[in-house]
Design a protein around this motif. Structure first.
Motif, PDB file in Angstrom:
ATOM      1  N   VAL A 272     -11.230 -10.596  15.937  1.00 33.01           N
ATOM      2  CA  VAL A 272     -12.350  -9.883  15.311  1.00 33.01           C
ATOM      3  C   VAL A 272     -11.874  -8.572  14.675  1.00 33.01           C
ATOM      4  O   VAL A 272     -12.225  -8.253  13.531  1.00 33.01           O
ATOM      5  N   ILE A 273     -11.070  -7.811  15.398  1.00 33.24           N
ATOM      6  CA  ILE A 273     -10.655  -6.517  14.850  1.00 33.24           C
ATOM      7  C   ILE A 273      -9.639  -6.694  13.723  1.00 33.24           C
ATOM      8  O   ILE A 273      -9.531  -5.832  12.842  1.00 33.24           O
ATOM      9  N   SER A 274      -8.906  -7.809  13.709  1.00 32.73           N
ATOM     10  CA  SER A 274      -8.015  -8.050  12.570  1.00 32.73           C
ATOM     11  C   SER A 274      -8.822  -8.316  11.310  1.00 32.73           C
ATOM     12  O   SER A 274      -8.441  -7.881  10.209  1.00 32.73           O
ATOM     13  N   VAL A 275      -9.962  -8.992  11.451  1.00 30.21           N
ATOM     14  CA  VAL A 275     -10.848  -9.195  10.302  1.00 30.21           C
ATOM     15  C   VAL A 275     -11.431  -7.863   9.848  1.00 30.21           C
ATOM     16  O   VAL A 275     -11.540  -7.593   8.640  1.00 30.21           O
ATOM     17  N   LEU A 276     -11.800  -7.001  10.806  1.00 31.12           N
ATOM     18  CA  LEU A 276     -12.314  -5.672  10.448  1.00 31.12           C
ATOM     19  C   LEU A 276     -11.271  -4.887   9.663  1.00 31.12           C
ATOM     20  O   LEU A 276     -11.592  -4.235   8.656  1.00 31.12           O
ATOM     21  N   ALA A 277     -10.022  -4.941  10.107  1.00 32.63           N
ATOM     22  CA  ALA A 277      -8.957  -4.248   9.373  1.00 32.63           C
ATOM     23  C   ALA A 277      -8.795  -4.820   7.978  1.00 32.63           C
ATOM     24  O   ALA A 277      -8.572  -4.086   7.005  1.00 32.63           O
ATOM     25  N   LEU A 278      -8.934  -6.134   7.838  1.00 28.22           N
ATOM     26  CA  LEU A 278      -8.767  -6.776   6.539  1.00 28.22           C
ATOM     27  C   LEU A 278      -9.874  -6.387   5.564  1.00 28.22           C
ATOM     28  O   LEU A 278      -9.640  -6.306   4.347  1.00 28.22           O
ATOM     29  N   THR A 279     -11.075  -6.134   6.085  1.00 22.39           N
ATOM     30  CA  THR A 279     -12.197  -5.783   5.197  1.00 22.39           C
ATOM     31  C   THR A 279     -12.012  -4.430   4.520  1.00 22.39           C
ATOM     32  O   THR A 279     -12.729  -4.119   3.567  1.00 22.39           O
ATOM     33  N   THR A 280     -11.075  -3.615   4.997  1.00 26.46           N
ATOM     34  CA  THR A 280     -10.844  -2.310   4.359  1.00 26.46           C
ATOM     35  C   THR A 280     -10.041  -2.424   3.072  1.00 26.46           C
ATOM     36  O   THR A 280      -9.994  -1.461   2.293  1.00 26.46           O
ATOM     37  N   VAL A 281      -9.425  -3.575   2.831  1.00 27.51           N
ATOM     38  CA  VAL A 281      -8.512  -3.704   1.690  1.00 27.51           C
ATOM     39  C   VAL A 281      -9.257  -3.595   0.367  1.00 27.51           C
ATOM     40  O   VAL A 281      -8.856  -2.837  -0.527  1.00 27.51           O
ATOM     41  N   ILE A 282     -10.347  -4.345   0.207  1.00 25.82           N
ATOM     42  CA  ILE A 282     -11.039  -4.383  -1.088  1.00 25.82           C
ATOM     43  C   ILE A 282     -11.634  -3.019  -1.452  1.00 25.82           C
ATOM     44  O   ILE A 282     -11.427  -2.537  -2.579  1.00 25.82           O
ATOM     45  N   PRO A 283     -12.384  -2.342  -0.556  1.00 23.65           N
ATOM     46  CA  PRO A 283     -12.870  -1.001  -0.933  1.00 23.65           C
ATOM     47  C   PRO A 283     -11.751  -0.036  -1.277  1.00 23.65           C
ATOM     48  O   PRO A 283     -11.886   0.774  -2.203  1.00 23.65           O
ATOM     49  N   PHE A 284     -10.660  -0.112  -0.537  1.00 28.36           N
ATOM     50  CA  PHE A 284      -9.536   0.782  -0.833  1.00 28.36           C
ATOM     51  C   PHE A 284      -8.989   0.527  -2.229  1.00 28.36           C
ATOM     52  O   PHE A 284      -8.777   1.463  -3.012  1.00 28.36           O
ATOM     53  N   LEU A 285      -8.764  -0.743  -2.590  1.00 28.77           N
ATOM     54  CA  LEU A 285      -8.208  -1.061  -3.899  1.00 28.77           C
ATOM     55  C   LEU A 285      -9.177  -0.715  -5.026  1.00 28.77           C
ATOM     56  O   LEU A 285      -8.761  -0.341  -6.120  1.00 28.77           O
ATOM     57  N   ARG A 286     -10.466  -0.832  -4.772  1.00 27.73           N
ATOM     58  CA  ARG A 286     -11.451  -0.541  -5.810  1.00 27.73           C
ATOM     59  C   ARG A 286     -11.579   0.966  -6.074  1.00 27.73           C
ATOM     60  O   ARG A 286     -11.793   1.379  -7.213  1.00 27.73           O
ATOM     61  N   ARG A 287     -11.499   1.768  -5.030  1.00 22.99           N
ATOM     62  CA  ARG A 287     -11.802   3.195  -5.169  1.00 22.99           C
ATOM     63  C   ARG A 287     -10.584   4.085  -5.325  1.00 22.99           C
ATOM     64  O   ARG A 287     -10.636   5.105  -6.019  1.00 22.99           O
ATOM     65  N   VAL A 288      -9.487   3.764  -4.675  1.00 25.28           N
ATOM     66  CA  VAL A 288      -8.310   4.640  -4.667  1.00 25.28           C
ATOM     67  C   VAL A 288      -7.312   4.119  -5.690  1.00 25.28           C
ATOM     68  O   VAL A 288      -6.818   2.996  -5.569  1.00 25.28           O
ATOM     69  N   LYS A 289      -7.055   4.933  -6.714  1.00 24.41           N
ATOM     70  CA  LYS A 289      -6.147   4.552  -7.782  1.00 24.41           C
ATOM     71  C   LYS A 289      -4.829   5.321  -7.656  1.00 24.41           C
ATOM     72  O   LYS A 289      -4.740   6.335  -6.969  1.00 24.41           O
ATOM     73  N   ALA A 290      -3.824   4.808  -8.360  1.00 24.59           N
ATOM     74  CA  ALA A 290      -2.505   5.442  -8.291  1.00 24.59           C
ATOM     75  C   ALA A 290      -2.560   6.893  -8.753  1.00 24.59           C
ATOM     76  O   ALA A 290      -1.872   7.759  -8.204  1.00 24.59           O
ATOM     77  N   ALA A 291      -3.400   7.191  -9.746  1.00 26.90           N
ATOM     78  CA  ALA A 291      -3.485   8.562 -10.264  1.00 26.90           C
ATOM     79  C   ALA A 291      -4.008   9.524  -9.210  1.00 26.90           C
ATOM     80  O   ALA A 291      -3.649  10.709  -9.206  1.00 26.90           O
ATOM     81  N   ASP A 292      -4.866   9.050  -8.302  1.00 26.18           N
ATOM     82  CA  ASP A 292      -5.373   9.920  -7.246  1.00 26.18           C
ATOM     83  C   ASP A 292      -4.251  10.386  -6.329  1.00 26.18           C
ATOM     84  O   ASP A 292      -4.270  11.517  -5.824  1.00 26.18           O
ATOM     85  N   LEU A 293      -3.280   9.526  -6.100  1.00 20.76           N
ATOM     86  CA  LEU A 293      -2.208   9.836  -5.163  1.00 20.76           C
ATOM     87  C   LEU A 293      -1.079  10.636  -5.795  1.00 20.76           C
ATOM     88  O   LEU A 293      -0.259  11.208  -5.086  1.00 20.76           O
ATOM     89  N   THR A 294      -1.035  10.693  -7.112  1.00 23.46           N
ATOM     90  CA  THR A 294      -0.013  11.503  -7.773  1.00 23.46           C
ATOM     91  C   THR A 294      -0.558  12.817  -8.250  1.00 23.46           C
ATOM     92  O   THR A 294       0.182  13.649  -8.788  1.00 23.46           O
ATOM     93  N   GLY A 295      -1.885  13.028  -8.067  1.00 25.37           N
ATOM     94  CA  GLY A 295      -2.474  14.297  -8.455  1.00 25.37           C
ATOM     95  C   GLY A 295      -2.707  14.433  -9.937  1.00 25.37           C
ATOM     96  O   GLY A 295      -2.919  15.533 -10.438  1.00 25.37           O
TER      97      GLY A 295
END
Length: 299
Positions: A272-295
Motif C-alpha cells: 500500500v505505501i509503495s503505491v502511495l509513494a508512486l502516486t507522487t510521481v505525476i504531480p511532481f513531474l507536472r509541477r516541478v520543471k528543470a528551470a525551477d531547480l536551476t533558478g
C-alpha cells in the motif's frame, strides 16, 4: 522538550542562513556537504560512538553529550558576520508574529512548485514513517532475521545516504536535478515494494540503499530549489511551515501503518505505501520543471 524545540529553531535558522552566506552557484555543493555531514553524524558516527560511550557508563555518555553541545556552540563563534534580511524602512509598523507565520503558510500554498514540493515530501515522510515502524516486526516474523542481519539491513539506509551525499553533484550533472529528485521517488517505491515482494535480505537491503541514496538526492536539491525560489526575508518562515507539514506526516504514517498491519499484515501494508509513494510521481513531474531547480524560472 526544550532540546526538541531548540533543534527545530536551529534547523530552520540553518537552512535560512545558507543563501545569506553562500553565492547562488555554490549552494548545491554546500547543501551536499551539509546533508553529508548530517548523514555521517546521525547514521554512523552518532550511533557508533554513542554505543561505545553507553557501554563505558551512562554518566560518561550523558556527560559527553553535554560537552559536544558546548563545543558546537563554541564553533558558532567562528561564524563571523550578521546574516539578516534587510532591515525595514524607518517608520514601518511592527508585524505581529502570527502575521509572519501566516505569510510563510500563504507562500507555501500559493506557489504551485513549493506546494507540490512540500506535499510530496509529506507523503514521502509518511511512507518512511510507515517503513521504519513496520520493518522491525517484518524482519523478525516474515524474514526471520537476527539482530546482526537486521543491523546489516538498516545500514543500507545510512550507506545509501552517504553515497548520495558524495555523488549528488555528479548525479545532478549526469541526470539534472529534476531527474535526480525523480530518482528519489522511484527509489522510495523500490524500498517499500521489495519487502512486499520478497523476504530476501539482500534485496530488501538493496531497497533500503536506494531509499537512503534517493533521500539525500531529494534533500540536497529541494533545499537548493527552496533557496532559489523563496525570498531571503521569508525563507525562515517558509521553512518552518514546510517542516510542520512534512514532519507532521511522520507520526501519521507510523500510526496508520501500525493499524493497517494489525488488520492486513505487514506485506500488504508495504504494498500500500509503495503505491502511495508512486502516486507522487505525476504531480511532481507536472509541477516541478528543470528551470525551477536551476533558478532560471521567473519569480
Amino acid at each position: 522538550a526544550v532540546l526538541g524545540v531548540a533543534d527545530v529553531l536551529a534547523a530552520t535558522a540553518g537552512s535560512a542562513l545558507v543563501p545569506a552566506a553562500v553565492a547562488r552557484e555554490h549552494r548545491p555543493r554546500v547543501n551536499a556537504w551539509t546533508v553529508g555531514a548530517e548523514t555521517v553524524g546521525q547514521e554512523f558516527a552518532g550511533p557508533f560512538v554513542g554505543g561505545l560511550l553507553l557501554a563505558a557508563g551512562t554518566g560518561l555518555a550523558l556527560g559527553a553529550i553535554g560537552v559536544t553541545y558546548a563545543a558546537a556552540a563554541l564553533l558558532l563563534v567562528l561564524l563571523a558576520g550578521r546574516f539578516r534580511p534587510a532591515a525595514p524602512a524607518p517608520g514601518t509598523p511592527a508585524v505581529p508574529v502570527n502575521t509572519r507565520i501566516a505569510e510563510g503558510l500563504r507562500l507555501l500554498w500559493r506557489d504551485p512548485v513549493l506546494r507540490t514540493l512540500s506535499l510530496t515530501a509529506a507523503a514521502l515522510n509518511a511512507v518512511w514513517g510507515a517503513w521504519l515502524a513496520l520493518m522491525p516486526l517484518h524482519a523478525h516474523q516474515a524474514m526471520g532475521l537476527g539482530p546482526g542481519e537486521y543491523g546489516f539491513l538498516l545500514s543500507g539506509l545510512g550507506i545509501g545516504g552517504l553515497v548520495g551525499a558524495a555523488t549528488v553533484t555528479w548525479v545532478n550533472r549526469l541526470l539534472g536535478p529534476r531527474r535526480a529528485m525523480l530518482a528519489d521517488l522511484l527509489g522510495t517505491c523500490a524500498m517499500t515494494a521489495l519487502p512486499a515482494l520478497t523476504t530476501s535480505l539482500w534485496a530488501v537491503a538493496a531497497g533500503a540503499f536506494l531509499g537512503g541514496m534517493g533521500g539525500t538526492l531529494w534533500a540536497v536539491n529541494s533545499r537548493t530549489l527552496t533557496q532559489h525560489k523563496v525570498p531571503d526575508a521569508l525563507l525562515g518562515r517558509y521553512t518552518a511551515a514546510s517542516r510542520l507539514l512534512c514532519y507532521g506526516a511522520l507520526p501519521i504514517g507510523t500510526a496508520a501503518a501500525g493499524l493497517l498491519a494489525e488488520l492486513l499484515g505487514t506485506r500488504t501494508v508495504f504494498a500500500v505505501i509503495s503505491v502511495l509513494a508512486l502516486t507522487t510521481v505525476i504531480p511532481f513531474l507536472r509541477r516541478v520543471k528543470a528551470a525551477d531547480l536551476t533558478g532560471t524560472s521567473a519569480p
